[in-house]
Scaffold this motif. Structure first.
Motif, PDB file in Angstrom:
ATOM      1  N   MET A 193     -25.459   5.027  -2.890  1.00 16.99           N
ATOM      2  CA  MET A 193     -24.125   4.504  -2.602  1.00 16.99           C
ATOM      3  C   MET A 193     -23.923   3.063  -3.044  1.00 16.99           C
ATOM      4  O   MET A 193     -22.847   2.506  -2.877  1.00 16.99           O
ATOM      5  CB  MET A 193     -23.816   4.665  -1.111  1.00 16.99           C
ATOM      6  N   HIS A 194     -24.982   2.438  -3.590  1.00 12.96           N
ATOM      7  CA  HIS A 194     -24.767   1.095  -4.146  1.00 12.96           C
ATOM      8  C   HIS A 194     -25.613   0.821  -5.405  1.00 12.96           C
ATOM      9  O   HIS A 194     -25.080   0.743  -6.500  1.00 12.96           O
ATOM     10  CB  HIS A 194     -25.018  -0.013  -3.113  1.00 12.96           C
ATOM     11  N   CYS A 195     -26.936   0.676  -5.214  1.00 11.85           N
ATOM     12  CA  CYS A 195     -27.771   0.117  -6.298  1.00 11.85           C
ATOM     13  C   CYS A 195     -27.712   0.955  -7.576  1.00 11.85           C
ATOM     14  O   CYS A 195     -27.563   0.419  -8.674  1.00 11.85           O
ATOM     15  CB  CYS A 195     -29.219  -0.018  -5.832  1.00 11.85           C
ATOM     16  N   MET A 196     -27.853   2.276  -7.440  1.00  7.80           N
ATOM     17  CA  MET A 196     -27.825   3.121  -8.630  1.00  7.80           C
ATOM     18  C   MET A 196     -26.412   3.170  -9.218  1.00  7.80           C
ATOM     19  O   MET A 196     -26.215   3.053 -10.433  1.00  7.80           O
ATOM     20  CB  MET A 196     -28.297   4.536  -8.271  1.00  7.80           C
ATOM     21  N   THR A 197     -25.431   3.295  -8.323  1.00 11.37           N
ATOM     22  CA  THR A 197     -24.065   3.528  -8.813  1.00 11.37           C
ATOM     23  C   THR A 197     -23.478   2.294  -9.510  1.00 11.37           C
ATOM     24  O   THR A 197     -22.735   2.426 -10.486  1.00 11.37           O
ATOM     25  CB  THR A 197     -23.165   4.052  -7.670  1.00 11.37           C
ATOM     26  N   VAL A 198     -23.825   1.060  -9.039  1.00 12.87           N
ATOM     27  CA  VAL A 198     -23.254  -0.115  -9.711  1.00 12.87           C
ATOM     28  C   VAL A 198     -23.798  -0.241 -11.133  1.00 12.87           C
ATOM     29  O   VAL A 198     -23.112  -0.726 -12.032  1.00 12.87           O
ATOM     30  CB  VAL A 198     -23.463  -1.442  -8.922  1.00 12.87           C
ATOM     31  N   SER A 199     -25.023   0.213 -11.321  1.00 14.52           N
ATOM     32  CA  SER A 199     -25.596   0.197 -12.669  1.00 14.52           C
ATOM     33  C   SER A 199     -24.932   1.271 -13.538  1.00 14.52           C
ATOM     34  O   SER A 199     -24.504   1.007 -14.669  1.00 14.52           O
ATOM     35  CB  SER A 199     -27.115   0.424 -12.586  1.00 14.52           C
ATOM     36  N   LEU A 200     -24.810   2.480 -12.979  1.00  9.32           N
ATOM     37  CA  LEU A 200     -24.192   3.575 -13.746  1.00  9.32           C
ATOM     38  C   LEU A 200     -22.733   3.271 -14.080  1.00  9.32           C
ATOM     39  O   LEU A 200     -22.219   3.713 -15.110  1.00  9.32           O
ATOM     40  CB  LEU A 200     -24.302   4.891 -12.967  1.00  9.32           C
ATOM     41  N   ALA A 201     -22.069   2.505 -13.198  1.00 12.66           N
ATOM     42  CA  ALA A 201     -20.660   2.146 -13.444  1.00 12.66           C
ATOM     43  C   ALA A 201     -20.503   1.340 -14.729  1.00 12.66           C
ATOM     44  O   ALA A 201     -19.444   1.315 -15.337  1.00 12.66           O
ATOM     45  CB  ALA A 201     -20.109   1.345 -12.260  1.00 12.66           C
ATOM     46  N   GLN A 202     -21.602   0.661 -15.131  1.00 10.21           N
ATOM     47  CA  GLN A 202     -21.555  -0.136 -16.381  1.00 10.21           C
ATOM     48  C   GLN A 202     -22.175   0.636 -17.537  1.00 10.21           C
ATOM     49  O   GLN A 202     -22.544   0.049 -18.559  1.00 10.21           O
ATOM     50  CB  GLN A 202     -22.341  -1.437 -16.182  1.00 10.21           C
ATOM     51  N   GLY A 203     -22.351   1.948 -17.359  1.00  7.84           N
ATOM     52  CA  GLY A 203     -23.028   2.747 -18.382  1.00  7.84           C
ATOM     53  C   GLY A 203     -24.509   2.417 -18.449  1.00  7.84           C
ATOM     54  O   GLY A 203     -25.157   2.599 -19.482  1.00  7.84           O
ATOM     55  N   GLY A 204     -25.061   1.909 -17.316  1.00  8.59           N
ATOM     56  CA  GLY A 204     -26.432   1.404 -17.313  1.00  8.59           C
ATOM     57  C   GLY A 204     -27.488   2.441 -17.000  1.00  8.59           C
ATOM     58  O   GLY A 204     -27.223   3.636 -16.898  1.00  8.59           O
TER      59      GLY A 204
END
Ligand SMILES: C[S@@+](CC[C@H](N)C(=O)[O-])C[C@H]1O[C@@H](n2cnc3c(N)ncnc32)[C@H](O)[C@@H]1O
Length: 360
Positions: free
Chosen positions: A306-317
């Motif tokens: 709900m935070h660490c993985m998703t904020v990265s994926l939100a940037q195509g990370g």
């Protein structure tokens, strides 16, 4: 037997699991109530009161009695506050206050309880990601930088001088003499400001991609009158710094990155020969089966989803996630050019590993 068929179900096992779920229901409720108790300063206030009625507690806190009484109901039935049914008074035992008040510093569990309501603000968007992929960016989280700053105060600042700096042999003397220090993903800058105030001969720089957190950091530094620290909005995967720093720190930052491999090699390039990289990151394994006995396993995977993985994926990370783990961390650090990695743990800190390495 198919999973949905009742015929071969072990009733005792189902019963036990039901008890576990019941506990989860109650404990989840309590996490919200503890968060509210923290934000409304009810634990701090009750820790300084004798046995008191809900009216007296509400008056002392400047809060609405009806809400305080209902909150106390959760605290009493949850075993956090004691209740005298004859006198209708409530009491927070000192042993509980020692783990729930601001005065408890790094032992304050109430700070961490705030994460559940922060994560709750993005639940619908996370569910969309389960269906469609992608991620939820930092900007969607209510109170993220505020809660992160509190968490960082507990987990980093409170132990900085007594526990964390001594993990790097000789570092204190170098800081006293004067070196160049960079904190990447510095957030609200509390750790760097504390260091800058303690070591006036050294020069400190904090980079973060968030304008909000850099604004908070600059304001705190000027309020404290600390002048040997500079904060700048900067994507740390694009620093292009070459041999500029003697110490680089990363507190709970790398696993959130869109491009963690790039960031680690930027850190290596930014260090002077003989310089140190101190990376604090989550105390977990890269293998889920090794995290089953981790006392914070479910919490780590929850905060990751709900935070660490998703904020990265939100940037195509890369979406490494909170439990990228020690094995992968060491592999990636080596790939970035660090080959003398010392992974240390602090006895009071079950949440973090401290990776210490120097640039050859
Ligand atoms: C989990 S927070 C930790 C903040 C801080 N180190 C602390 O302990 O409070 C991660 C921080 O990394 C920052 N961040 C993420 N990606 C970044 C990037 N590419 N460049 C700079 N900062 C970044 C976020 O804005 C956030 O403040």
């Amino acid at each position: 037997m198919c999973n949905n068929c009742n015929l071969n179900i072990d009733a005792e096992r189902t019963d036990e699991f039901g008890q576990k779920l019941l506990q989860i229901v109650n404990h989840s409720g309590l996490s919200f109530m503890i968060s509210i108790g923290h934000r409304a300063r009810l634990f701090d206030i009750m820790s300084e009161m004798e046995h008191a009625t809900s009216g007296e507690i509400a008056a002392q806190a400047g809060l609405n009695e009806r809400y305080v009484r209902e909150w106390l109901g959760a605290m009493v039935t949850g075993g956090i506050v004691e209740y005298d049914p004859v006198l209708k008074t409530y009491f927070l035992p000192a042993e509980h206050a020692a783990l729930l008040t601001r005065a408890a510093g790094s032992n304050n569990f109430a700070t961490t309880m705030q994460w559940f309501s922060v994560l709750g603000t993005v639940e619908d968007k996370i569910l969309d990601c389960f269906r469609e992929g992608g991620g939820v960016p930092y900007s969607e989280f209510a109170r993220f930088h505020e809660v992160m700053a509190e968490e960082s105060y507990s987990s980093v600042v409170c132990g900085l001088f007594e526990h964390i700096l001594p993990l790097v042999p000789g570092l204190e003397a170098k800081l006293k003499a004067g070196i160049d220090v960079l904190d990447i993903g510095c957030g609200s800058g509390l750790a760097l400001i504390a260091l800058a105030a303690a070591y006036p001969e050294s020069r400190f720089t904090g980079y973060d991609i968030s304008e909000e957190s850099i604004g908070r950091a600059q304001q705190s530094a000027s309020e404290r009158g600390v002048s040997n620290v500079t904060f700048q909005v900067q994507d740390v995967s694009q620093m292009n710094a070459v041999s500029e720093f003697d110490l680089v720190t990363a507190f709970d930052v790398i696993h959130d990155q869109a491009n963690p491999a790039q960031v680690l090699s930027e850190v290596n390039a930014a260090l002077r020969p003989g310089g140190t990289f101190l990376m604090q990151d989550i105390a977990a394994s890269s293998h889920v089966e090794k995290n089953i006995t981790n006392p914070l396993g479910p919490m780590f995977y929850t905060i990751s989803t709900m935070h660490c993985m998703t904020v990265s994926l939100a940037q195509g990370g890369a979406g490494l996630g909170t439990c990228w783990g020690r094995e992968l961390a060491c592999e990636m650090l080596e790939e970035a050019g660090f080959n003398n990695i010392d992974v240390q743990e602090l006895p009071h800190d079950i949440m973090n590993y401290f990776y210490v390495m120097s640039k050859m």
